[in-house]
Scaffold this motif. Structure first.
Motif, short mmCIF file in Angstrom:
data_model
loop_
_atom_site.label_atom_id
_atom_site.label_comp_id
_atom_site.label_asym_id
_atom_site.label_seq_id
_atom_site.Cartn_x
_atom_site.Cartn_y
_atom_site.Cartn_z
N LEU A 166 81.20 -40.33 118.71
CA LEU A 166 80.58 -39.01 118.51
C LEU A 166 79.38 -38.86 119.43
O LEU A 166 79.15 -37.78 119.98
N LEU A 167 78.62 -39.92 119.62
CA LEU A 167 77.49 -39.88 120.55
C LEU A 167 77.94 -39.54 121.96
O LEU A 167 77.28 -38.81 122.69
N GLN A 168 79.09 -40.09 122.34
CA GLN A 168 79.63 -39.80 123.67
C GLN A 168 80.00 -38.32 123.79
O GLN A 168 79.80 -37.70 124.84
N GLN A 169 80.53 -37.77 122.70
CA GLN A 169 80.93 -36.36 122.73
C GLN A 169 79.75 -35.41 122.90
O GLN A 169 79.87 -34.36 123.53
N VAL A 170 78.60 -35.79 122.34
CA VAL A 170 77.44 -34.90 122.36
C VAL A 170 76.35 -35.38 123.33
O VAL A 170 75.20 -34.94 123.23
N VAL A 181 76.21 -29.41 118.92
CA VAL A 181 76.15 -30.72 118.25
C VAL A 181 76.67 -30.60 116.81
O VAL A 181 77.46 -31.43 116.36
N ILE A 182 76.23 -29.57 116.13
CA ILE A 182 76.65 -29.38 114.73
C ILE A 182 78.16 -29.15 114.65
O ILE A 182 78.84 -29.72 113.79
N LYS A 183 78.70 -28.34 115.57
CA LYS A 183 80.15 -28.10 115.58
C LYS A 183 80.92 -29.39 115.84
O LYS A 183 81.93 -29.67 115.18
N SER A 184 80.46 -30.17 116.81
CA SER A 184 81.13 -31.44 117.12
C SER A 184 81.05 -32.41 115.94
O SER A 184 82.01 -33.13 115.66
N THR A 185 79.92 -32.40 115.25
CA THR A 185 79.74 -33.28 114.10
C THR A 185 80.69 -32.91 112.97
O THR A 185 81.33 -33.77 112.36
N ILE A 186 80.79 -31.61 112.69
CA ILE A 186 81.69 -31.14 111.64
C ILE A 186 83.13 -31.50 111.98
O ILE A 186 83.89 -31.99 111.13
N LYS A 187 83.50 -31.27 113.24
CA LYS A 187 84.87 -31.57 113.67
C LYS A 187 85.17 -33.06 113.55
O LYS A 187 86.23 -33.46 113.06
N PHE A 188 84.22 -33.90 114.00
CA PHE A 188 84.41 -35.35 113.94
C PHE A 188 84.59 -35.81 112.49
O PHE A 188 85.39 -36.69 112.19
N ASN A 189 83.84 -35.18 111.60
CA ASN A 189 83.88 -35.57 110.19
C ASN A 189 85.20 -35.18 109.51
O ASN A 189 85.49 -35.64 108.41
N GLN A 190 85.99 -34.34 110.17
CA GLN A 190 87.24 -33.86 109.57
C GLN A 190 88.48 -34.57 110.09
O GLN A 190 89.58 -34.27 109.66
N VAL A 191 88.28 -35.49 111.04
CA VAL A 191 89.44 -36.12 111.66
C VAL A 191 89.29 -37.65 111.68
O VAL A 191 88.22 -38.19 111.41
N GLY A 201 75.81 -34.72 126.49
CA GLY A 201 75.22 -33.63 127.27
C GLY A 201 74.24 -32.81 126.46
O GLY A 201 73.14 -32.47 126.94
N GLN A 202 74.60 -32.50 125.22
CA GLN A 202 73.71 -31.74 124.34
C GLN A 202 72.45 -32.55 124.00
O GLN A 202 71.35 -32.00 123.92
N LYS A 203 72.62 -33.86 123.83
CA LYS A 203 71.46 -34.71 123.53
C LYS A 203 70.48 -34.69 124.69
O LYS A 203 69.26 -34.61 124.48
N ASN A 204 70.99 -34.74 125.91
CA ASN A 204 70.13 -34.66 127.09
C ASN A 204 69.37 -33.34 127.12
O ASN A 204 68.18 -33.30 127.45
N LEU A 243 67.99 -34.84 116.44
CA LEU A 243 68.01 -36.05 117.27
C LEU A 243 67.86 -37.30 116.41
O LEU A 243 68.46 -38.34 116.70
N GLU A 244 67.05 -37.19 115.38
CA GLU A 244 66.88 -38.32 114.44
C GLU A 244 68.21 -38.65 113.77
O GLU A 244 68.60 -39.81 113.65
N ILE A 245 68.90 -37.60 113.32
CA ILE A 245 70.21 -37.79 112.68
C ILE A 245 71.21 -38.37 113.68
O ILE A 245 72.00 -39.25 113.35
N MET A 246 71.15 -37.89 114.92
CA MET A 246 72.09 -38.34 115.95
C MET A 246 71.94 -39.83 116.26
O MET A 246 72.88 -40.46 116.75
N ASN A 247 70.76 -40.37 115.98
CA ASN A 247 70.56 -41.81 116.18
C ASN A 247 71.49 -42.64 115.30
O ASN A 247 71.72 -43.82 115.57
N HIS A 248 72.02 -42.00 114.24
CA HIS A 248 72.93 -42.70 113.32
C HIS A 248 74.39 -42.35 113.57
O HIS A 248 75.26 -42.75 112.80
#
Length: 200
Positions: free
Chosen positions: A81-85, A109-119, A87-90, A71-76
């Protein structure tokens, strides 16, 4: 002779009773062992249950610690990407979320983050640049860098330990606008040179 016959009959009857008593004692003995075994099994189950409870408690603590870090990392995270995750954040912030659901949310969250970082991701955001609220068109190159235009202004988006920095660089407006046009397929495909490294 009658008394002898009665005595013999009585002796046979006693023998039968003795056999029955022996069988009964044997049954009681077996039942005692079985009961003792059941007690031992019950104690083993109790110990196993306690061990599992302690293991689950340690696992719960680890998952809670990891979810707080995530959650700390997600603050950044950037806005798209925040919109994508969301539901998971909640799920991660809800105390009622079960252990399994929390782990699944972290994995998602980790899967979405990896995917976002590749596109390359396009986003429209409203932010204050130089104290003026603007409607921005933003192009993120993964989690490493972004570019934006708004009207005749443009700039770079960089991330550091405190979050995303919006740095105005109007001289890149043409190139960034062209890159956004190519991404949105509103202009013909072409190679566009973007400022990947910001001069200090």
């Amino acid at each position: 002779k009658e008394s002898d016959a009665q005595r013999l009959s009585l002796m046979k009857l006693l023998d039968i009773y003795r056999v029955e008593l022996d069988l009964l004692e044997e049954g009681i003995s077996v039942a005692g062992v079985t009961l003792s075994d059941s007690d031992a099994e019950l104690e083993a189950v109790k110990m196993s249950t306690e061990h599992l409870r302690q293991t689950r408690g340690r696992l719960q603590q680890k998952v809670d610690d990891q979810s707080l870090r995530l959650l700390e990392i997600m603050n950044h995270y950037p806005s798209p990407l925040l919109q994508q995750v969301a539901g998971q954040k909640n799920a991660l912030t809800d105390p009622a979320t079960k252990l399994r659901a929390k782990v699944l949310a972290m994995v998602a969250v980790i899967k979405s983050t990896i995917k976002f970082n590749q596109v390359v991701t396009y986003s429209e955001e409203i932010l204050a640049i130089d104290g003026v609220e603007r409607q921005l068109q933003v192009l993120y190159l993964g989690l490493g860098r972004g570019f934006y235009v708004s009207g005749d202004t443009a700039g770079l988006v960089e991330v550091d330990s405190t979050g995303w920095k919006w740095i105005r660089k109007d001289q890149y407006w043409k190139n960034i606008s062209a890159a956004i046009g190519v991404y949105q397929k509103t202009t013909r495909p072409e190679l566009v040179k973007l400022p990947i490294h910001l001069a200090q």
